[in-house]
Design a protein around this motif. Structure first.
Motif, mmCIF file in Angstrom:
data_model
loop_
_atom_site.group_PDB
_atom_site.id
_atom_site.type_symbol
_atom_site.label_atom_id
_atom_site.label_comp_id
_atom_site.label_asym_id
_atom_site.label_seq_id
_atom_site.Cartn_x
_atom_site.Cartn_y
_atom_site.Cartn_z
ATOM 1 N N HIS A 9 0.817 -1.219 0.000
ATOM 2 C CA HIS A 9 0.000 0.000 0.000
ATOM 3 C C HIS A 9 0.852 1.270 0.000
ATOM 4 N N HIS A 10 2.101 1.153 -0.381
ATOM 5 C CA HIS A 10 2.961 2.322 -0.483
ATOM 6 C C HIS A 10 2.583 3.130 -1.731
ATOM 7 N N ARG A 11 2.569 4.437 -1.601
ATOM 8 C CA ARG A 11 2.433 5.275 -2.789
ATOM 9 C C ARG A 11 3.662 5.053 -3.660
ATOM 10 N N THR A 12 3.452 4.826 -4.949
ATOM 11 C CA THR A 12 4.541 4.406 -5.829
ATOM 12 C C THR A 12 4.478 5.141 -7.156
ATOM 13 N N LEU A 13 5.633 5.646 -7.574
ATOM 14 C CA LEU A 13 5.798 6.247 -8.898
ATOM 15 C C LEU A 13 6.606 5.277 -9.745
ATOM 16 N N ILE A 14 6.064 4.867 -10.871
ATOM 17 C CA ILE A 14 6.737 3.919 -11.762
ATOM 18 C C ILE A 14 7.117 4.660 -13.038
ATOM 19 N N LEU A 15 8.404 4.635 -13.369
ATOM 20 C CA LEU A 15 8.927 5.355 -14.527
ATOM 21 C C LEU A 15 9.589 4.356 -15.472
ATOM 22 N N ALA A 16 9.098 4.288 -16.693
ATOM 23 C CA ALA A 16 9.650 3.359 -17.682
ATOM 24 C C ALA A 16 10.021 4.128 -18.937
ATOM 25 N N TRP A 17 11.017 3.608 -19.658
ATOM 26 C CA TRP A 17 11.308 4.168 -20.979
ATOM 27 C C TRP A 17 11.054 3.101 -22.039
ATOM 28 N N SER A 66 -0.301 3.369 -7.202
ATOM 29 C CA SER A 66 0.813 3.675 -8.096
ATOM 30 C C SER A 66 0.396 4.611 -9.215
ATOM 31 N N THR A 67 1.407 5.314 -9.736
ATOM 32 C CA THR A 67 1.268 6.167 -10.913
ATOM 33 C C THR A 67 2.333 5.735 -11.911
ATOM 34 N N LEU A 68 1.998 5.661 -13.178
ATOM 35 C CA LEU A 68 2.925 5.225 -14.216
ATOM 36 C C LEU A 68 3.170 6.346 -15.215
ATOM 37 N N HIS A 69 4.455 6.544 -15.556
ATOM 38 C CA HIS A 69 4.818 7.441 -16.658
ATOM 39 C C HIS A 69 5.762 6.686 -17.580
ATOM 40 N N VAL A 70 5.462 6.691 -18.873
ATOM 41 C CA VAL A 70 6.304 6.050 -19.879
ATOM 42 C C VAL A 70 6.942 7.126 -20.741
ATOM 43 N N ALA A 71 8.268 7.140 -20.781
ATOM 44 C CA ALA A 71 9.011 8.101 -21.604
ATOM 45 C C ALA A 71 9.275 7.499 -22.979
ATOM 46 N N VAL A 110 12.528 11.459 -20.661
ATOM 47 C CA VAL A 110 13.262 10.838 -19.555
ATOM 48 C C VAL A 110 13.823 11.911 -18.625
ATOM 49 N N LYS A 111 14.276 13.001 -19.189
ATOM 50 C CA LYS A 111 14.886 14.044 -18.370
ATOM 51 C C LYS A 111 13.872 14.799 -17.509
ATOM 52 N N THR A 112 12.583 14.517 -17.689
ATOM 53 C CA THR A 112 11.583 15.079 -16.772
ATOM 54 C C THR A 112 11.472 14.263 -15.489
ATOM 55 N N TRP A 113 12.136 13.125 -15.443
ATOM 56 C CA TRP A 113 11.964 12.239 -14.289
ATOM 57 C C TRP A 113 12.489 12.833 -12.993
ATOM 58 N N THR A 114 13.533 13.635 -13.068
ATOM 59 C CA THR A 114 14.041 14.256 -11.834
ATOM 60 C C THR A 114 12.953 15.119 -11.209
ATOM 61 N N GLN A 115 12.339 15.978 -11.998
ATOM 62 C CA GLN A 115 11.286 16.847 -11.470
ATOM 63 C C GLN A 115 10.071 16.047 -11.036
ATOM 64 N N ARG A 116 9.699 15.063 -11.812
ATOM 65 C CA ARG A 116 8.549 14.240 -11.447
ATOM 66 C C ARG A 116 8.768 13.549 -10.099
ATOM 67 N N THR A 117 9.967 13.021 -9.902
ATOM 68 C CA THR A 117 10.267 12.317 -8.662
ATOM 69 C C THR A 117 10.329 13.278 -7.485
ATOM 70 N N ALA A 118 10.944 14.429 -7.703
ATOM 71 C CA ALA A 118 11.008 15.445 -6.635
ATOM 72 C C ALA A 118 9.605 15.862 -6.215
ATOM 73 N N GLU A 119 8.729 16.093 -7.174
ATOM 74 C CA GLU A 119 7.361 16.487 -6.852
ATOM 75 C C GLU A 119 6.607 15.361 -6.162
ATOM 76 N N PHE A 120 6.858 14.124 -6.575
ATOM 77 C CA PHE A 120 6.214 12.980 -5.951
ATOM 78 C C PHE A 120 6.617 12.852 -4.491
ATOM 79 N N PHE A 121 7.911 12.960 -4.221
ATOM 80 C CA PHE A 121 8.388 12.855 -2.841
ATOM 81 C C PHE A 121 8.003 14.088 -2.009
ATOM 82 N N GLY A 122 7.786 15.202 -2.675
ATOM 83 C CA GLY A 122 7.435 16.413 -1.950
ATOM 84 C C GLY A 122 5.952 16.554 -1.689
#
Length: 226
Positions: free
Chosen positions: A173-181, A202-207, A213-225
């Motif tokens: 039940h952890h909130r989860t961000l899944i990032l795939a390319w 969970s939330t999924l983003h496919v690059a 892919v380079k949006t993943w840093t911001q996406r992850t920062a916003e997710f953790f924030g």
């Protein structure tokens, strides 16, 4: 991911305590030439050991790519109270069907290294065509940060591994961000998509491009924030 100049973990961790480590047999971490040492379950045990050694008692937010993503899934099942939010970057191939699974690449490559030696194999690897998504991104070329004497064993261990049982993952039940390319058979969108279906929060983003892919840093920062 940091070495590919695609993901900036320091930016993600701004204003937070950051703990990083090298997986067993990678970077500055030592290891043995024993394939079983590099299975996903062992990586999870190592992760929990790192948290214990660092005397971290509160749940942590965790970001991991490939083997790191597999490690935290196994670790979160073993000790769910140790983790808060999870960011899974390029989860490794799993739950395949059919006569020629993509993960057979690991065993085949380990056998090739045994035949021609690590140095020759690294030259072949450097000359191989990049994934289609990185066709115009020269920085995507890299050599595995694993000592020559461990390289075949690490690959065999990963190739022997499978992500946890889907029914078990559905109970997380952890909130989860899944990032795939896209276009990566060893980290396929299909595995990421199934994780998204299985994991209820969970939330999924496919690059489909390097810029994406380079949006993943911001996406992850916003997710953790958030």
């Amino acid at each position: 991911m940091r070495r590919l100049e695609l993901f900036d973990i320091d930016a993600v961790a701004a204003g937070r305590r950051l703990l990083t480590y090298d997986q067993r047999g990678h970077g500055h971490s030592t290891g043995r030439a024993v394939a079983e040492d590099y299975r996903f379950e062992r990586a999870a045990t190592d992760l929990l050991g790192v948290l214990e050694a660092a005397a971290i008692d509160e749940p942590i937010d965790f970001a991991g790519s490939s083997l790191g993503a597999a490690a935290v899934l196994c670790a979160a099942l073993a000790a769910p109270e140790r983790f808060g939010r999870l960011a899974l970057l390029i989860p490794p191939v799993s739950w395949e069907a059919g006569p020629r699974p993509a993960r057979q690449w690991y065993a085949d490559t380990a056998r090739r290294i045994d035949e021609i030696g690590p140095a020759v194999w690294r030259k072949e690897w450097a000359q191989a065509a990049p994934l289609p998504i990185f066709a115009d991104y020269p920085q995507a070329k890299f050599s595995p940060d694993v000592p020559d004497e461990l390289l075949a064993s690490v690959l065999r261990g990963v190739g022997l591994s499978e992500l946890p049982d889907p029914d078990a993952l559905a109970a997380l039940h952890h909130r989860t961000l899944i990032l795939a390319w896209d276009t990566d058979p060893l980290h396929p969108v299909s595995t990421a998509a199934r994780l998204h279906v299985l994991m209820p929060h969970s939330t999924l983003h496919v690059a489909r491009s390097v810029a994406d892919v380079k949006t993943w840093t911001q996406r992850t920062a916003e997710f953790f924030g958030g």
